[in-house]
Design an enzyme around this catalytic site. Structure first.
Site, PDB file in Angstrom:
ATOM      1  N   LYS A 243     -11.198  -4.512  18.543  1.00 10.33           N
ATOM      2  CA  LYS A 243      -9.806  -4.854  18.623  1.00 10.33           C
ATOM      3  C   LYS A 243      -9.417  -4.251  20.051  1.00 10.33           C
ATOM      4  O   LYS A 243      -8.302  -4.761  20.672  1.00 10.33           O
ATOM      5  CB  LYS A 243      -8.936  -4.177  17.424  1.00 10.33           C
ATOM      6  CG  LYS A 243      -9.141  -4.326  16.250  1.00 10.33           C
ATOM      7  CD  LYS A 243      -8.190  -4.060  15.223  1.00 10.33           C
ATOM      8  CE  LYS A 243      -8.631  -4.142  13.727  1.00 10.33           C
ATOM      9  NZ  LYS A 243      -7.463  -4.335  12.804  1.00 10.33           N
TER      10      LYS A 243
ATOM     11  N   ASP B  82      -3.622  -6.564   4.437  1.00  9.44           N
ATOM     12  CA  ASP B  82      -4.578  -7.540   5.173  1.00  9.44           C
ATOM     13  C   ASP B  82      -4.438  -8.952   4.295  1.00  9.44           C
ATOM     14  O   ASP B  82      -4.975  -9.938   4.851  1.00  9.44           O
ATOM     15  CB  ASP B  82      -5.985  -6.948   4.947  1.00  9.44           C
ATOM     16  CG  ASP B  82      -6.284  -5.693   5.876  1.00  9.44           C
ATOM     17  OD1 ASP B  82      -5.605  -5.657   6.868  1.00  9.44           O
ATOM     18  OD2 ASP B  82      -7.023  -4.789   5.388  1.00  9.44           O
TER      19      ASP B  82
ATOM     20  N   LYS C  97      11.235 -15.897 -10.558  1.00  5.81           N
ATOM     21  CA  LYS C  97      10.141 -14.724 -11.228  1.00  5.81           C
ATOM     22  C   LYS C  97       9.243 -15.258 -12.126  1.00  5.81           C
ATOM     23  O   LYS C  97       9.664 -16.238 -12.796  1.00  5.81           O
ATOM     24  CB  LYS C  97      11.299 -13.803 -11.696  1.00  5.81           C
ATOM     25  CG  LYS C  97      10.424 -12.747 -12.692  1.00  5.81           C
ATOM     26  CD  LYS C  97      11.453 -11.749 -13.381  1.00  5.81           C
ATOM     27  CE  LYS C  97      10.479 -10.940 -14.061  1.00  5.81           C
ATOM     28  NZ  LYS C  97      11.447 -10.029 -15.391  1.00  5.81           N
TER      29      LYS C  97
ATOM     30  N   PHE D 249      -4.870   2.599  14.416  1.00  7.84           N
ATOM     31  CA  PHE D 249      -5.018   3.712  13.406  1.00  7.84           C
ATOM     32  C   PHE D 249      -6.287   3.273  12.543  1.00  7.84           C
ATOM     33  O   PHE D 249      -6.469   1.933  12.321  1.00  7.84           O
ATOM     34  CB  PHE D 249      -3.836   3.993  12.730  1.00  7.84           C
ATOM     35  CG  PHE D 249      -3.019   5.253  13.361  1.00  7.84           C
ATOM     36  CD1 PHE D 249      -2.321   4.758  14.267  1.00  7.84           C
ATOM     37  CD2 PHE D 249      -2.804   6.476  12.629  1.00  7.84           C
ATOM     38  CE1 PHE D 249      -1.396   5.694  14.988  1.00  7.84           C
ATOM     39  CE2 PHE D 249      -2.223   7.290  13.228  1.00  7.84           C
ATOM     40  CZ  PHE D 249      -1.460   7.060  14.357  1.00  7.84           C
TER      41      PHE D 249
ATOM     42  N   LYS E 187     -13.551  -0.666  14.870  1.00  5.07           N
ATOM     43  CA  LYS E 187     -12.329  -1.156  14.904  1.00  5.07           C
ATOM     44  C   LYS E 187     -11.868  -1.038  16.442  1.00  5.07           C
ATOM     45  O   LYS E 187     -11.302  -2.005  16.984  1.00  5.07           O
ATOM     46  CB  LYS E 187     -11.251  -0.578  14.114  1.00  5.07           C
ATOM     47  CG  LYS E 187     -11.501  -0.903  12.617  1.00  5.07           C
ATOM     48  CD  LYS E 187     -10.524  -0.251  11.681  1.00  5.07           C
ATOM     49  CE  LYS E 187     -11.075  -0.580  10.499  1.00  5.07           C
ATOM     50  NZ  LYS E 187     -10.198   0.364   9.250  1.00  5.07           N
TER      51      LYS E 187
ATOM     52  N   ASN F 269       0.969  -1.157   0.019  1.00  2.43           N
ATOM     53  CA  ASN F 269       0.129  -0.133   0.022  1.00  2.43           C
ATOM     54  C   ASN F 269       0.951   1.429   0.046  1.00  2.43           C
ATOM     55  O   ASN F 269       2.003   1.124   0.058  1.00  2.43           O
ATOM     56  CB  ASN F 269      -1.026  -0.016   1.125  1.00  2.43           C
ATOM     57  CG  ASN F 269      -0.254  -0.319   2.578  1.00  2.43           C
ATOM     58  OD1 ASN F 269       0.585   0.660   2.761  1.00  2.43           O
ATOM     59  ND2 ASN F 269      -0.517  -1.189   3.269  1.00  2.43           N
TER      60      ASN F 269
END
Ligand code: CTP
Length: 400
Positions: free
Chosen positions: A339, A277, A287, A321, A335, A208
């Site tokens: 959590k 995730d 490769k 976060f 969340k 990301n």
């Protein structure tokens, strides 16, 4: 941290005076109002005009200069300062302060100030090792002055050894640390930062846009506030903050192993990392070749590190976060609860000035008791300080 603060930069004469120019630039960039006092010898190396131009303030050089005295006297410079930084500090300057001599504007101002004083020595290595100098430096530490170790390397005088002025970035970090209240002294903080990369084959990965800036800012700020900080960071281009121990990791599984392998004695975990995730079910050892027109990647869930931490909390403060693109508060609150967190930092990454790879953020703090704080757009360093204000309170509440 230095926004609007008054810093007196005291410069004594040595070849390292040129590095004080860069230090001044760092302080002014951080919003400080910097007042320069130069000794006579310092003016031989770099002209006061350079410092005057860059600080936007007149440079003070003379105890008895009437035009300077009409505007400002040595006592008012001493009173006005939130912090004194002496860089470079010569053996002569250190000796004079240690013996209580005040025979020029710089030493008189130091004698008169109640502000913290950071002394950054720079000199020939033989002078640095001289027992007389060492005695004087020890004396300063005993009086409560903050003294930085000089760096080692080849010195301008041709010698190799200890005596170089440290890098201005390091001096700046130590100055921040001197200036910061130590409300996290004794606290062990684990911060995760950056993205994770999940290998598809030896040259490709799923990841990301996280830059790691937010997590690194938190690690730096926690260290400055007295915490012992362990930073577990995915791949980033950032420099590890001074005084912070860093374990670099690559994938979510590696981050998971590093976090759970270093949990002992940890009081606070701040999970600023953008953990991928999902990861490819099979990472190819060689490769992959483009033999087909279409390619389907089979992905499987990575471990949710924060959710696992929430299940075995053991008195730790847990901060998460939530970077969202829609329904910010609802997703973040979910969340927080799922959590088992004490606090979650929510930000809408579609807003300008928030999210990945920018130096600012626009966040809200959601507390476990339902309280929501909305912060304005501010630098990530400032967000880190605001977050740690909350963390310090939560940590103190949990102490027996
Ligand atoms: N997190 C984690 N391990 C994961 C995924 C997320 O520890 N495998 C942590 C992040 O570091 C962050 C918090 O959980 O502090 C929320 O991460 P986020 O990606 O916003 O939420 P997810 O729980 O992954 O949910 P979703 O991606 O569906 O929004």
């Amino acid at each position: 941290m230095f926004q609007g603060k008054s810093i007196v930069l005291g410069i004594s004469g040595g070849i390292a005076v040129y590095k004080a120019v860069e230090l001044l630039r760092l302080f002014t960039k951080a919003g400080a109002d910097v007042h320069i006092i130069m000794t006579k010898n310092a003016c031989e190396f770099v002209t006061p005009l350079t410092f005057q131009t860059l600080s936007g303030n007149p440079v003070h050089t003379d105890l008895f200069n009437l035009s300077q005295e009409q505007e400002i006297d040595h006592i008012s410079l001493a009173d006005r300062a939130d912090l004194f930084v002496l860089a470079p500090a010569t053996a002569n300057l250190v000796g004079k302060i240690a013996q209580g001599l005040a025979d020029d504007l710089l030493t008189t101002s130091i004698m008169a100030t109640k502000a913290p004083v950071l002394v950054v020595p720079a000199m020939n290595s033989n002078m640095y090792e001289n027992p007389v100098y060492q005695r004087n430096q020890k004396q300063l530490v005993e009086f409560g002055y903050h003294v930085m170790e000089p760096a080692s390397g080849s010195l301008a005088c041709g010698w190799e050894g200890k005596g170089k002025l440290p890098d201005p970035v390091e001096i700046f970090a130590v100055a921040e640390s001197v200036f910061t209240p130590k409300d996290l002294l004794g606290c062990h903080v684990l911060v995760t930062a950056g993205p994770t990369r999940e290998a598809i084959d030896p040259v490709r990965y799923v990841s990301n846009y996280s830059s790691g800036k937010m997590g690194f800012a938190i690690a730096a700020a926690a260290q400055q506030r007295g915490a012992q900080v362990l930073l577990i960071a995915g791949p980033t281009d950032l420099t590890v903050p001074v005084g912070v121990r860093c374990i670099p990791v690559f994938s979510a599984n590696e981050m998971h192993a590093a976090v759970f392998g270093h949990l002992e004695n940890i009081d606070v975990v701040v999970k600023a990392a953008a953990v991928a995730d999902y990861k490819p079910v099979d990472s190819m050892p060689q490769k992959m070749k483009k033999t087909t027109d279409e390619l389907t990647l089979h992905l499987e869930k990575t471990p949710d590190i924060l959710a696992e931490l929430g299940k075995q909390k053991e008195g730790r403060v847990l901060v998460g976060f939530a970077a969202e693109t829609e329904r910010l508060l609802a997703h973040a609150a979910e969340k927080l609860q799922k959590k088992n967190l004490d606090l979650i930092v929510a930000n809408d990454i579609t807003q300008e000035g928030a999210g990945f790879d920018v130096d600012t953020n626009i966040v809200r703090f959601l507390h476990a008791n339902g309280r929501v704080e909305e912060l304005e757009k501010m630098s990530k360093a400032e967000v880190a300080q605001q977050l740690l204000n909350q963390v310090a309170l939560l940590w103190k509440l949990k102490q027996p």
